[in-house]
Design a protein around this motif. Structure first.
Motif, PDB file in Angstrom:
ATOM      1  N   THR A 191      20.557  -2.963 -22.902  1.00 16.72           N
ATOM      2  CA  THR A 191      21.597  -3.449 -22.723  1.00 16.72           C
ATOM      3  C   THR A 191      22.447  -2.230 -21.246  1.00 16.72           C
ATOM      4  OG1 THR A 191      22.389  -4.629 -23.773  1.00 16.72           O
ATOM      5  CG2 THR A 191      23.703  -4.308 -23.190  1.00 16.72           C
ATOM      6  N   ASP A 192      21.992  -0.320 -22.148  1.00 19.05           N
ATOM      7  CA  ASP A 192      22.402   0.924 -21.781  1.00 19.05           C
ATOM      8  C   ASP A 192      20.754   1.369 -21.322  1.00 19.05           C
ATOM      9  OD1 ASP A 192      23.584   2.620 -20.441  1.00 19.05           O
ATOM     10  OD2 ASP A 192      24.914   3.174 -22.533  1.00 19.05           O
ATOM     11  N   LYS A 193      20.880   2.333 -22.181  1.00 19.26           N
ATOM     12  CA  LYS A 193      19.617   2.881 -22.424  1.00 19.26           C
ATOM     13  C   LYS A 193      18.663   2.266 -23.435  1.00 19.26           C
ATOM     14  CE  LYS A 193      21.395   7.206 -21.205  1.00 19.26           C
ATOM     15  NZ  LYS A 193      20.727   7.617 -19.850  1.00 19.26           N
ATOM     16  N   ILE A 194      17.035   2.367 -22.610  1.00 14.12           N
ATOM     17  CA  ILE A 194      16.104   1.204 -22.719  1.00 14.12           C
ATOM     18  C   ILE A 194      15.917   2.061 -25.007  1.00 14.12           C
ATOM     19  CG2 ILE A 194      13.840   0.632 -23.869  1.00 14.12           C
ATOM     20  CD1 ILE A 194      13.917  -0.039 -20.735  1.00 14.12           C
ATOM     21  N   THR A 195      16.164   1.580 -25.826  1.00 19.09           N
ATOM     22  CA  THR A 195      15.720   2.108 -27.417  1.00 19.09           C
ATOM     23  C   THR A 195      15.212   0.864 -28.489  1.00 19.09           C
ATOM     24  OG1 THR A 195      16.599   3.154 -28.768  1.00 19.09           O
ATOM     25  CG2 THR A 195      18.040   1.323 -28.292  1.00 19.09           C
ATOM     26  N   ARG A 219      29.067  -4.454 -14.344  1.00 17.61           N
ATOM     27  CA  ARG A 219      28.618  -3.777 -15.526  1.00 17.61           C
ATOM     28  C   ARG A 219      30.174  -4.875 -16.623  1.00 17.61           C
ATOM     29  NH1 ARG A 219      26.132  -1.047 -12.682  1.00 17.61           N
ATOM     30  NH2 ARG A 219      28.481   0.109 -11.687  1.00 17.61           N
ATOM     31  N   ILE A 220      29.930  -4.281 -17.738  1.00 15.71           N
ATOM     32  CA  ILE A 220      31.322  -4.596 -18.446  1.00 15.71           C
ATOM     33  C   ILE A 220      31.346  -3.917 -19.544  1.00 15.71           C
ATOM     34  CG2 ILE A 220      32.702  -6.705 -19.522  1.00 15.71           C
ATOM     35  CD1 ILE A 220      31.419  -8.976 -18.736  1.00 15.71           C
ATOM     36  N   LYS A 221      32.444  -2.887 -19.207  1.00 15.70           N
ATOM     37  CA  LYS A 221      32.278  -2.245 -20.116  1.00 15.70           C
ATOM     38  C   LYS A 221      33.948  -2.195 -20.924  1.00 15.70           C
ATOM     39  CE  LYS A 221      29.977   1.224 -17.878  1.00 15.70           C
ATOM     40  NZ  LYS A 221      29.798   2.801 -16.919  1.00 15.70           N
ATOM     41  N   ARG A 222      34.567  -1.528 -22.353  1.00 22.22           N
ATOM     42  CA  ARG A 222      35.172  -0.907 -23.011  1.00 22.22           C
ATOM     43  C   ARG A 222      35.322  -0.258 -23.370  1.00 22.22           C
ATOM     44  NH1 ARG A 222      33.521  -5.187 -28.796  1.00 22.22           N
ATOM     45  NH2 ARG A 222      32.068  -2.858 -29.552  1.00 22.22           N
ATOM     46  N   GLY A 223      37.359   0.159 -23.967  1.00 24.08           N
ATOM     47  CA  GLY A 223      37.246   1.252 -23.538  1.00 24.08           C
ATOM     48  C   GLY A 223      38.893   1.357 -24.984  1.00 24.08           C
ATOM     49  N   VAL A 241      32.282   2.106 -23.488  1.00 26.31           N
ATOM     50  CA  VAL A 241      30.619   1.344 -24.404  1.00 26.31           C
ATOM     51  C   VAL A 241      30.194   0.044 -23.530  1.00 26.31           C
ATOM     52  CG1 VAL A 241      29.992  -0.114 -26.601  1.00 26.31           C
ATOM     53  CG2 VAL A 241      31.984   2.115 -26.564  1.00 26.31           C
ATOM     54  N   LEU A 242      29.288   0.062 -22.839  1.00 30.73           N
ATOM     55  CA  LEU A 242      28.957  -0.555 -22.469  1.00 30.73           C
ATOM     56  C   LEU A 242      28.150  -2.182 -22.915  1.00 30.73           C
ATOM     57  CD1 LEU A 242      27.096  -1.900 -19.698  1.00 30.73           C
ATOM     58  CD2 LEU A 242      25.511  -0.351 -20.248  1.00 30.73           C
ATOM     59  N   VAL A 243      29.175  -2.782 -22.955  1.00 32.32           N
ATOM     60  CA  VAL A 243      28.670  -3.907 -23.865  1.00 32.32           C
ATOM     61  C   VAL A 243      27.907  -4.750 -22.866  1.00 32.32           C
ATOM     62  CG1 VAL A 243      30.189  -4.294 -25.403  1.00 32.32           C
ATOM     63  CG2 VAL A 243      30.964  -5.477 -22.980  1.00 32.32           C
ATOM     64  N   PHE A 244      28.160  -4.945 -21.624  1.00 34.17           N
ATOM     65  CA  PHE A 244      26.775  -6.134 -20.875  1.00 34.17           C
ATOM     66  C   PHE A 244      26.265  -5.225 -19.339  1.00 34.17           C
ATOM     67  CE2 PHE A 244      26.756  -9.115 -17.529  1.00 34.17           C
ATOM     68  CZ  PHE A 244      25.536 -10.506 -17.960  1.00 34.17           C
ATOM     69  N   VAL A 297      41.461  -8.012 -14.034  1.00 35.81           N
ATOM     70  CA  VAL A 297      40.761  -8.819 -14.896  1.00 35.81           C
ATOM     71  C   VAL A 297      41.731  -9.664 -15.751  1.00 35.81           C
ATOM     72  CG1 VAL A 297      38.841  -8.422 -16.114  1.00 35.81           C
ATOM     73  CG2 VAL A 297      38.705  -7.127 -14.412  1.00 35.81           C
ATOM     74  N   GLN A 298      41.278 -11.195 -15.212  1.00 31.87           N
ATOM     75  CA  GLN A 298      42.357 -11.515 -16.192  1.00 31.87           C
ATOM     76  C   GLN A 298      41.369 -12.138 -17.147  1.00 31.87           C
ATOM     77  OE1 GLN A 298      42.880 -16.017 -14.422  1.00 31.87           O
ATOM     78  NE2 GLN A 298      44.395 -14.382 -12.494  1.00 31.87           N
ATOM     79  N   SER A 299      39.774 -11.832 -16.999  1.00 33.47           N
ATOM     80  CA  SER A 299      39.375 -12.594 -18.408  1.00 33.47           C
ATOM     81  C   SER A 299      37.582 -12.298 -18.648  1.00 33.47           C
ATOM     82  CB  SER A 299      39.569 -14.556 -18.813  1.00 33.47           C
ATOM     83  OG  SER A 299      38.722 -14.677 -17.975  1.00 33.47           O
ATOM     84  N   ILE A 300      36.747 -12.358 -19.137  1.00 27.53           N
ATOM     85  CA  ILE A 300      35.970 -11.274 -19.581  1.00 27.53           C
ATOM     86  C   ILE A 300      35.018 -12.244 -20.220  1.00 27.53           C
ATOM     87  CG2 ILE A 300      35.660  -9.271 -18.855  1.00 27.53           C
ATOM     88  CD1 ILE A 300      35.301  -8.808 -21.214  1.00 27.53           C
ATOM     89  N   PRO A 301      33.491 -12.760 -20.101  1.00 26.99           N
ATOM     90  CA  PRO A 301      32.907 -13.733 -20.601  1.00 26.99           C
ATOM     91  C   PRO A 301      32.996 -13.399 -23.091  1.00 26.99           C
ATOM     92  CG  PRO A 301      31.757 -12.791 -19.112  1.00 26.99           C
ATOM     93  CD  PRO A 301      32.486 -11.884 -18.550  1.00 26.99           C
ATOM     94  N   SER A 302      32.803 -14.396 -23.711  1.00 26.44           N
ATOM     95  CA  SER A 302      33.015 -13.934 -24.998  1.00 26.44           C
ATOM     96  C   SER A 302      31.564 -13.365 -25.384  1.00 26.44           C
ATOM     97  CB  SER A 302      33.190 -15.359 -25.946  1.00 26.44           C
ATOM     98  OG  SER A 302      33.012 -15.068 -26.514  1.00 26.44           O
ATOM     99  N   LEU A 303      31.739 -11.948 -26.020  1.00 26.94           N
ATOM    100  CA  LEU A 303      30.276 -11.477 -25.759  1.00 26.94           C
ATOM    101  C   LEU A 303      30.840 -10.744 -26.967  1.00 26.94           C
ATOM    102  CD1 LEU A 303      30.324  -9.632 -22.174  1.00 26.94           C
ATOM    103  CD2 LEU A 303      28.886 -11.228 -23.085  1.00 26.94           C
ATOM    104  N   SER A 304      29.691 -10.725 -27.890  1.00 25.87           N
ATOM    105  CA  SER A 304      29.402 -10.347 -29.853  1.00 25.87           C
ATOM    106  C   SER A 304      28.242  -9.749 -29.421  1.00 25.87           C
ATOM    107  CB  SER A 304      29.413 -11.011 -30.209  1.00 25.87           C
ATOM    108  OG  SER A 304      28.658 -12.218 -30.520  1.00 25.87           O
ATOM    109  N   ASP A 305      27.943  -8.499 -30.103  1.00 26.01           N
ATOM    110  CA  ASP A 305      26.714  -8.177 -30.862  1.00 26.01           C
ATOM    111  C   ASP A 305      26.153  -8.988 -31.267  1.00 26.01           C
ATOM    112  OD1 ASP A 305      25.031  -5.416 -30.192  1.00 26.01           O
ATOM    113  OD2 ASP A 305      25.835  -5.538 -32.478  1.00 26.01           O
TER     114      ASP A 305
END
Length: 468
Positions: A410-414, A187-191, A201-204, A137-145
């Motif tokens: 994004t992950d489980k609906i809430t 799915r994009i996750k970070r760890g 953590v699922l971010v997208f 993976v070279q790059s992912i979208p710039s995602l923010s909450d």
């Protein structure tokens, strides 16, 4: 911190299914030590010349479709799968696939396709759940909450591009332009170092919109899965009606939730001395029916109530001349209860279930938070007399509730109500995952009137649908 990208690639499933329980089938996906003890008997290969090979590499199945069209819902447990029609569960430890077919269907009559997980990461080779994650993976979208994507009437879909390394020493790329990637889940996750799979953590969560491949890179354009909320409801219309009901043709059959005041009812058929009217798709009860003619509102008695939204009035009560409906009908309105939900969260859950085929269970929802948050929301009603997209109905519920709330899937609906005292969750890199409070309607422009030296607003409380 590192990034993880997961792609579900679709393959035709070649395994065999056997009955497990009523309407539930099972299939062994992988055979091998530590997984399944079964192997192919020697008499099949020696006597009958059968192929003695089988899959011995652990895999991870994340999605499943029938005939490349109908997508089954993934469940987190076999129990949830057994209780949910048109769903599947994959036991990654035992490498067994379970499918709960619709009770009116036959699994063996379909072509089964599975979305097999392919994992990639941004720093080094990693293994999660015995699955290889390649470091390409070279790059992912710039995602923010940011504030809720369903932001109190403002819909903003996320997306972007993911870039992978595509060159290998042989000169043949890992990726080509594969048609089976289009539309598949991403799915994009970070760890952080030391994280297990469940700690990521699922971010997208989205799907593949487009692919661009070169000898050096592959770029996936990804779209937001929330776009599935663009499905319209209600969409059924009155049709094929004649006589006194002819003018009803083409009108959307209303639907709704909770208690409504003087919602219109439409004539649909003529009987012996009576006219049948319909005011909803599925209703609970009628409190009072009124007729309206010549600026006179009159309470009238109805008969033959049905939860399908129909009832009858005598010609004397609904005909303009008091006897012959062919000479014209009075306008008829109903005060009553439509579908038997009035908490905004319950209404959303029912809409998701009926319209988007997202069942309310522990797999799809964060039920603990959902239940706690909805307790603060007051009851509402929702009258649906024209097609709108599902997310628009959710936005109406957000705007009409006593508390503003975020709807997240994004992950489980809430859902999360606006709460100044809510504690923020901050990660090691300083990013905030949940803000204590969002500013409601912060992006909605305020209309100005230079000739009006005052502030004004329109408040509709206990709306009367006869008045509009």
């Amino acid at each position: 911190m590192f990034a993880v990208v997961e792609i579900d690639k679709t393959f035709s499933y070649e395994g065999s299914f056997t009955p497990y329980s009523p309407y539930v089938y099972e299939s062994i996906v992988t055979v091998g030590a530590g997984l399944q003890a079964e192997s192919i008997a020697t008499y099949w290969t020696t006597t009958f010349g059968a192929d003695g090979t089988y899959n011995s590499v652990a895999t991870q199945i994340e999605s499943m479709t029938l005939d490349s069209i109908f997508e089954l819902t993934k469940q987190d447990s076999l129990v949830d799968c057994q209780s949910t029609q048109s769903s599947f569960y994959f036991d990654a430890t035992l490498q067994v696939l379970y499918v709960h077919i619709a009770h009116t269907d036959n699994l063996l009559a379909h072509t089964v396709e599975t979305g097999v997980l392919y994992g990639y990461c941004s720093d080094t080779v990693r293994y999660f759940r015995n699955q290889l994650y390649r470091p390409i993976v070279q790059s992912i979208p710039s995602l923010s909450d940011q504030a809720d994507p369903l932001q109190y009437g403002i819909m903003a879909f996320g997306g972007g591009s993911i870039v992978f390394t595509n060159d290998v020493t042989s000169g043949v790329g890992l990726f080509d332009t594969d048609e089976k990637l289009y539309g598949n889940p991403v799915r994009i996750k970070r760890g952080s170092e030391g994280d297990d799979y469940d700690d990521l953590v699922l971010v997208f969560s989205g799907y593949v919109k487009d692919i661009e491949t070169t000898t050096a890179t592959m770029t996936l354009e990804v779209g937001d899965k929330r776009e599935r909320l663009e499905i319209d409801t209600p969409v059924e219309i009155f049709s094929s009606l004649s006589g006194v009901a002819e003018d009803t043709n083409g009108i959307t059959i209303p639907d709704g939730y909770g208690d409504v005041i003087q919602a219109p009812a439409y004539p649909i058929s003529k009987g012996a001395g009576t006219i049948t009217f319909q005011w909803g798709t599925l209703v609970t009860s009628i409190t009072q029916v009124h007729s309206w003619y010549d600026d006179l509102l009159t309470a009238v008695s109805h008969a033959n109530f049905s939860t399908s939204g129909t009832f009858t009035l005598t010609n004397a009560l609904c005909a303009i001349d008091g006897s012959n409906p062919d000479n014209g009908l009075k306008a008829i309105y109903v005060t009553g209860r439509m579908r038997d939900y009035d908490n905004p969260a319950d209404i959303i859950a029912d809409l998701n279930d009926r319209i988007a085929n997202i069942e309310y269970n522990a797999t799809n929802y964060n039920q603990t938070e959902w239940t706690a948050e909805k307790a603060s929301l007051a009851d509402v009603s929702l009258y649906m007399d024209e097609p709108k997209r599902l997310y628009e109905w959710i936005e109406i519920l957000q705007a009409g509730s006593d508390y503003g709330f975020r709807y997240e899937d994004t992950d489980k609906i809430t859902l999360r109500i606006d709460d100044k005292s809510r504690t923020a969750i901050t990660f090691a890199d300083g990013t905030t995952y949940i803000r204590p409070v969002e500013i409601r309607n912060s992006d909605i422009p305020i209309k100005h009137n230079a000739q009006l030296y005052a502030s004004s607003c329109i408040v509709k409380y206990a709306k009367n649908h006869r008045h509009g």
